[in-house]
Scaffold this active site. Sequence first.
Site, PDB file in Angstrom:
ATOM      1  N   ASP A   1     -33.809 -47.055 -33.367  1.00 11.92           N
ATOM      2  CA  ASP A   1     -33.940 -46.383 -34.660  1.00 11.92           C
ATOM      3  C   ASP A   1     -34.617 -47.293 -35.662  1.00 11.92           C
ATOM      4  O   ASP A   1     -34.981 -46.852 -36.754  1.00 11.92           O
ATOM      5  CB  ASP A   1     -32.560 -45.982 -35.195  1.00 11.92           C
ATOM      6  CG  ASP A   1     -32.123 -44.640 -34.649  1.00 11.92           C
ATOM      7  OD1 ASP A   1     -32.967 -43.937 -34.060  1.00 11.92           O
ATOM      8  OD2 ASP A   1     -30.945 -44.288 -34.806  1.00 11.92           O
TER       9      ASP A   1
ATOM     10  N   ASP B   1     -30.428 -36.832 -27.283  1.00 15.18           N
ATOM     11  CA  ASP B   1     -29.803 -37.884 -28.083  1.00 15.18           C
ATOM     12  C   ASP B   1     -28.312 -38.003 -27.722  1.00 15.18           C
ATOM     13  O   ASP B   1     -27.718 -37.113 -27.105  1.00 15.18           O
ATOM     14  CB  ASP B   1     -29.970 -37.496 -29.565  1.00 15.18           C
ATOM     15  CG  ASP B   1     -29.896 -38.693 -30.508  1.00 15.18           C
ATOM     16  OD1 ASP B   1     -29.540 -39.792 -30.060  1.00 15.18           O
ATOM     17  OD2 ASP B   1     -30.179 -38.495 -31.706  1.00 15.18           O
TER      18      ASP B   1
HETATM   19  C1  DGJ Z   1     -30.410 -40.780 -33.752  1.00 12.98           C
HETATM   20  C2  DGJ Z   1     -31.794 -40.915 -33.200  1.00 12.98           C
HETATM   21  O1  DGJ Z   1     -31.990 -42.190 -32.692  1.00 12.98           O
HETATM   22  C3  DGJ Z   1     -32.795 -40.554 -34.279  1.00 12.98           C
HETATM   23  O2  DGJ Z   1     -34.097 -40.748 -33.825  1.00 12.98           O
HETATM   24  C4  DGJ Z   1     -32.570 -39.135 -34.700  1.00 12.98           C
HETATM   25  O3  DGJ Z   1     -32.861 -38.275 -33.638  1.00 12.98           O
HETATM   26  C5  DGJ Z   1     -31.141 -38.945 -35.171  1.00 12.98           C
HETATM   27  N1  DGJ Z   1     -30.191 -39.439 -34.206  1.00 12.98           N
HETATM   28  C6  DGJ Z   1     -30.862 -37.506 -35.454  1.00 12.98           C
HETATM   29  O4  DGJ Z   1     -29.551 -37.273 -35.739  1.00 12.98           O
END
Ligand code: DGJ
Length: 751
Positions: free
Chosen positions: A557, A487
């Site tokens: 997301d 990430d």
């Molecule tokens: C952003 C990501 O896109 C999410 O899926 C998740 O992993 C969060 N960060 C966790 O902090």
Amino acid sequence: MDMKLGQIAIYYNEGTKEFHIQGLNFSYIFKILKNNQLGHIFYGKRIHHRASFSHLLKMKTRGNSTVQFEDDPAFSLEMIKQEYPSYGTTDFREPAFQIVYENGSRISNFEYKEHKIYKGKPRLDGLPATYVENENEAITLEIHLFDELTATEIILLYTVFAHFNVLTRSAKFINKGKQTLNVTRAMSASIDFFDADFEMIHLSGAWTRERHVKNRKLEVGIQSVSSTRGNASSPHHNPFIALKRPEVTEHQGEVYGFSLVYSGNFLAQVEVDNFEVARVSLGINPFDFNWRLERGESFQTPEAVMVYSDQGLNGMSQTYHEIYRTRLVRGEWRDKVRPVLINNWEATYFSFNEEKLLEIAKVAKDLGAELFVLDDGWFGQRNNSKTSLGDWFVNHEKIPNGIDGLSRKINDLGLAFGLWFEPEMISKQSKLYREHPDWLIQVPGRRQSPGRNQFVLDFSRKEVVDHIYALMAQLLSTASISYIKWDMNRYMTEIGSMTLPTERQMELSHRYILGVYRLYERLTNEFPHVLFESCAAGGGRFDPGMLYYAPQTWTSDDTDAVERLKIQYGTSFVYPISSMGAHVSAIPNHQVRRLTNLHMRAAVAYFGIFGYELDVTKMSEYDRACMREQINFYKEHRELIQKGLFYRLLSPFEGNGNDTAWMVVSKDKKEAVIGYYQVLAKPNAKYKRLLLKGLDPNTEYEIEGSSVTHYGDELMNFGLVLEEGNVVVDQSGYKQSGDFTAQLFVMKAKR
Ligand code: DGJ
């Protein structure tokens, strides 16, 4: 010497000094002009080769223009289409490159020196790029240009592929002289089109609404998309544009795609001059960029991947899908079907313990999931977003037996284990920050702006990357980890490195990206069995650079089924279905609070790398039974979905956006899966049918759940008549009614 390979070829016309790159369906022609620089002649649908194309290069004398040769009033670079243009010697458009010399001059004169044509494709130093598996898959043309006064060389690289309608380009700058150069602009590709009668398509948006399709008519002046965020191509704009003729549709007409294999600051620009010549520039964003090139040093630009399609936008997309899926993605996972995963993020966020994770895993296993992914919150004191990034040590309060112990327990349940990292980041509340406050990207004396309570590590520094590598490698070699979600949740601000010398500070963003690539390269080499999924607050770094290392990307997301229609539709313009992470999540949806039924959510997520991101332990028995069926459905069809040909049928960006449809067809045309989605219910609606694509007209197809068979030509010309979208009951009796309905069709050639 000319070179041919099957249907593709690269010719050099000695007499007229012309190069003709002949791809499967396109021709790309340029020549050495009388000033010994390169002039562009044609890029478009394939034409015959001939001994001279010089008659196509018409130069006009225009009053008031400045010319290079006094005896030739037509020879003004302003009026000539060029191949890799410079600024300052009669061309007033934005150039492909700019070098500042020690005496302050920005004037260059790069003349043709030599060229090489050979089979295969070279790798680009330290950069991701498309590749070949043997030299019979491509032909490469290397043109060496030389600036005599400063002894600087530029090598232009062109590769044409034997099995794809693709031409790749890049440039390398080599300082062979005695002075230090400052390269302030270095495009990967520049093309002057004959005219500007195009629309420019780009994929733009923001966090949770990434890659929405935008379309605008080219106008005189400059139009561009770019990133200035330093460490991401960004969700705001994707490193891609396409030029299409106004009448072009998804399935017909002429389209040129330009995609950059890069994950940081990029620029994709079209400058239309006052004679309506369109100049496309694609490369690293020259804004906030200056690369110092000492004697003997070289600078390699990223790769531009250009696709010509005479089969409309969908034709362009299919070419990108095929080349990126098979000759950009690498490693063990390239050709393997991807596991159905369960991710705990939206189920628990930061509040979990081992017991809770195992409960989720157990139910998920029972439903048919294959991979359990532990997301953020497992390390340091990470119980909220304020702490611990950089401290990649397990939190024993939450996970008493460590990642090693947990991963084995998950394995014992029959699931593979995956783990979340955010390697490029640091929290101020961390051991790492206490020990290395100078590892942060920062400018002394200036404010340090937090983003999601965190800061960016200086990945241009070798010791920083080495440190993070060691921590990750330690976990990967002790625990049973099959998957990593990498990430990256914030962009660069107050851009400065505590170690780069003053004159190299403007190299930081690019050096950072090279550091990210180095870490990926090391980890993927050392742990080849691990499947990587890249992520940047969802789809903030969905680009070809990432795909080279991580075969899949967390698309967004935003997991709401309706929002995902647009996001996945737009993403499919360039990126293959096998690259799009797509999960079913809980309702009310956590991003938009919308309530959509379970079937609709799955029917959208099937067209990606399928998984769940919700607390399965809280689902009803009925929902669990549906999920079991969904996983079975996906497993049965994932080979086709992940590797078949994808066709967009109805766009959520057109009309009132209420209907979306797409389908995947197997290469042998024997199988297809079709998804149709209606957002809002409509009273007393009109008849609806889907004109399918890509089937064999002469094959008789059976549709699962229906006793009527259909020939491919009927399905493509009369179409597939749809049920009333307001109430849909699928074959298993699952009833959807009202808003947000999906209809799925599976068809197979009758035996
Ligand atoms: C952003 C990501 O896109 C999410 O899926 C998740 O992993 C969060 N960060 C966790 O902090």
